[in-house]
Design a protein around this motif. Structure first.
Motif, PDB file in Angstrom:
ATOM      1  N   ILE A   1      -7.570  -9.501  -2.353  1.00 51.34           N
ATOM      2  CA  ILE A   1      -5.963  -9.876  -2.325  1.00 51.34           C
ATOM      3  C   ILE A   1      -5.277  -8.830  -2.257  1.00 51.34           C
ATOM      4  CG2 ILE A   1      -4.348 -11.256  -3.491  1.00 51.34           C
ATOM      5  CD1 ILE A   1      -6.551 -13.224  -4.551  1.00 51.34           C
ATOM      6  N   TYR A   2      -4.245  -8.767  -1.280  1.00 48.99           N
ATOM      7  CA  TYR A   2      -3.524  -7.304  -1.282  1.00 48.99           C
ATOM      8  C   TYR A   2      -2.194  -7.894  -1.386  1.00 48.99           C
ATOM      9  CZ  TYR A   2      -2.059  -2.605  -0.071  1.00 48.99           C
ATOM     10  OH  TYR A   2      -1.853  -1.310  -0.036  1.00 48.99           O
ATOM     11  N   ASP A   3      -1.614  -7.124  -2.579  1.00 53.76           N
ATOM     12  CA  ASP A   3      -0.080  -7.587  -2.835  1.00 53.76           C
ATOM     13  C   ASP A   3       0.724  -6.314  -2.225  1.00 53.76           C
ATOM     14  OD1 ASP A   3       2.026  -8.625  -5.001  1.00 53.76           O
ATOM     15  OD2 ASP A   3       2.625  -6.602  -4.616  1.00 53.76           O
ATOM     16  N   VAL A   4       1.490  -6.894  -1.099  1.00 55.03           N
ATOM     17  CA  VAL A   4       2.413  -5.771  -0.285  1.00 55.03           C
ATOM     18  C   VAL A   4       3.596  -5.428  -0.918  1.00 55.03           C
ATOM     19  CG1 VAL A   4       3.490  -5.332   2.012  1.00 55.03           C
ATOM     20  CG2 VAL A   4       1.301  -6.905   1.775  1.00 55.03           C
ATOM     21  N   GLN A   5       3.881  -4.022  -1.227  1.00 54.55           N
ATOM     22  CA  GLN A   5       5.103  -3.724  -1.586  1.00 54.55           C
ATOM     23  C   GLN A   5       5.673  -2.432  -0.389  1.00 54.55           C
ATOM     24  OE1 GLN A   5       7.371  -1.242  -2.516  1.00 54.55           O
ATOM     25  NE2 GLN A   5       8.187  -2.102  -4.172  1.00 54.55           N
ATOM     26  N   ASN A   6       7.079  -3.065   0.134  1.00 51.71           N
ATOM     27  CA  ASN A   6       7.398  -2.247   1.219  1.00 51.71           C
ATOM     28  C   ASN A   6       7.495  -0.816   1.090  1.00 51.71           C
ATOM     29  OD1 ASN A   6       9.679  -2.855  -0.451  1.00 51.71           O
ATOM     30  ND2 ASN A   6      10.985  -2.952   1.159  1.00 51.71           N
ATOM     31  N   THR A   7       8.043  -0.249   0.050  1.00 54.13           N
ATOM     32  CA  THR A   7       8.190   1.127  -0.544  1.00 54.13           C
ATOM     33  C   THR A   7       6.901   1.724  -0.249  1.00 54.13           C
ATOM     34  OG1 THR A   7      10.032   0.478  -1.838  1.00 54.13           O
ATOM     35  CG2 THR A   7       9.125   2.721  -2.026  1.00 54.13           C
ATOM     36  N   PHE A   8       5.942   1.397  -0.897  1.00 56.55           N
ATOM     37  CA  PHE A   8       4.668   1.873  -0.798  1.00 56.55           C
ATOM     38  C   PHE A   8       3.775   1.704   0.219  1.00 56.55           C
ATOM     39  CE2 PHE A   8       5.647   1.390  -5.643  1.00 56.55           C
ATOM     40  CZ  PHE A   8       6.241   2.732  -5.565  1.00 56.55           C
ATOM     41  N   ASP A   9       3.847   0.693   0.939  1.00 54.01           N
ATOM     42  CA  ASP A   9       2.879   0.124   2.029  1.00 54.01           C
ATOM     43  C   ASP A   9       3.380   0.078   3.419  1.00 54.01           C
ATOM     44  OD1 ASP A   9       0.672  -0.597   0.398  1.00 54.01           O
ATOM     45  OD2 ASP A   9       1.881  -2.096  -0.414  1.00 54.01           O
ATOM     46  N   LEU A  10       4.793   0.120   3.673  1.00 50.54           N
ATOM     47  CA  LEU A  10       5.265  -0.179   4.894  1.00 50.54           C
ATOM     48  C   LEU A  10       6.311   0.987   5.306  1.00 50.54           C
ATOM     49  CD1 LEU A  10       5.766  -4.272   4.502  1.00 50.54           C
ATOM     50  CD2 LEU A  10       3.809  -2.740   5.836  1.00 50.54           C
TER      51      LEU A  10
END
Length: 328
Positions: free
Chosen positions: A107-116
């Motif tokens: 399960i991957y919790d996406v955080q836009n600042t660190f992932d996108l």
């Protein structure tokens, strides 16, 4: 002049000796950490064997309760989230995990600042991988971020200088707990007087970080033997959906389950569930974990605990029990 040359030579000899000593002392300290992030990092990279693993940033480490996930599914779970880090670190950790086994689910919790999105210095995501630079595949991650890293990593002092105080602390008197199977709950309720006042939904157009997006695809490819689920956990402010459109598109194209709680009315602006604008407290984390498990079971991504137990007990009543739980 001769004296100057001798002094310079002595200086470099001393530096080399110190660097060699550091290359012996710090790996030993890291490997024998009694607690804190170093012991936790060792466990994630070298020892995990749980069925379900949680990945992501601080919103992962504080929002997902492994105990509740295990109770709900009958499968073991560990939280691998890391404060202030994203997919570059997580991909490196997953490479090392995959050398040992393939988790049943990630399960991957996406955080836009660190992932996108662009804006962060991607060098920062290498810090927790430096101690494992010699492991297969990790050197390539460093080279992709900065081609000069292979020269810098020749120095043991460089490998450990950013973490040396924490390494020593984790061996003598760890200042941070290991958490509950990696999960670190936050106490207290949010004080709205202390949050940054801004619109609940940003209207800025996101600028994607090509390197992060490339590592999202690498991460997906590395989970071919595991069930992968992407999640956006609740945010007090809510979130403009354009900030996550790229991961939504990737999940749609690759048929990856995607759960978006960012604007869920149950949580948005509900102070009792949050420690601050971005992080839930333990009350919110437990409620969110239960909600996510219910949704994943409804979508038949997870078995209930009774079905999992039936794999060992051969109980014929497990299926009906699971159906009753899901219906509730």
């Amino acid at each position: 002049m001769k004296k100057f040359i001798v002094n310079v030579a002595c200086f470099f000899v001393i530096v080399v000796v110190i660097d060699i000593i550091a290359g012996v002392v710090f790996p030993f300290l890291v490997a024998n950490a009694k607690g804190g992030d170093n012991k936790r990092n060792n466990y994630i990279c070298l020892e995990t064997n749980e069925d379900i693993l949680i990945f992501g940033s601080s919103r992962a480490i504080h929002h997902y309760h492994p105990g509740l996930i295990s109770d709900s599914t009958g499968m073991t779970c560990y939280n691998c989230g890391q404060d202030g880090n994203g997919v570059i670190l997580n991909y490196g950790r997953l490479l090392m995990i995959n050398k040992r086994y393939a988790p049943k689910m990630i399960i991957y919790d996406v955080q836009n600042t660190f992932d996108l999105t662009a804006g962060e210095d991607n060098h920062k995501y290498l810090a927790w991988l430096k101690a494992y630079y010699d492991h297969e595949g990790i050197e390539d991650i460093f080279a992709s971020v900065d081609s000069t890293e292979k020269y810098k990593m020749m120095s043991n002092l460089y490998r450990y200088n950013s973490k040396c105080v924490q390494i020593v602390s984790d061996c003598i008197h760890p200042m941070q707990s290991l958490g509950i199977k990696g999960y670190r709950p936050l106490a207290g309720k949010m004080d709205t007087m202390k949050i940054v006042r801004k619109a609940s939904k940003s209207v800025s157009v996101p600028k994607w970080d090509d390197m992060k997006i490339a590592y999202i695809h690498k991460f997906i490819d590395a989970t071919k033997d595991s069930k992968l689920v992407f999640v956006i956990s609740p945010i007090w402010y809510g979130m403009d959906e354009s900030q996550y459109e790229i991961i939504r598109t990737i999940c749609r194209e690759k048929n990856i389950p995607f759960y978006d709680f960012a604007n869920n009315p149950k949580y948005v602006h509900h102070n009792e569930y949050f420690r601050d604008g971005s992080h839930m407290n333990s009350i919110g984390a437990e409620e969110f974990t239960k909600d996510l498990m219910r949704m994943m079971k409804k979508d038949k991504l997870l078995p209930c605990a009774e079905v999992q137990a039936a794999l060992y007990s051969q109980s014929s009543s497990a299926s009906s029990q699971c159906a009753q739980i899901i219906s509730k």
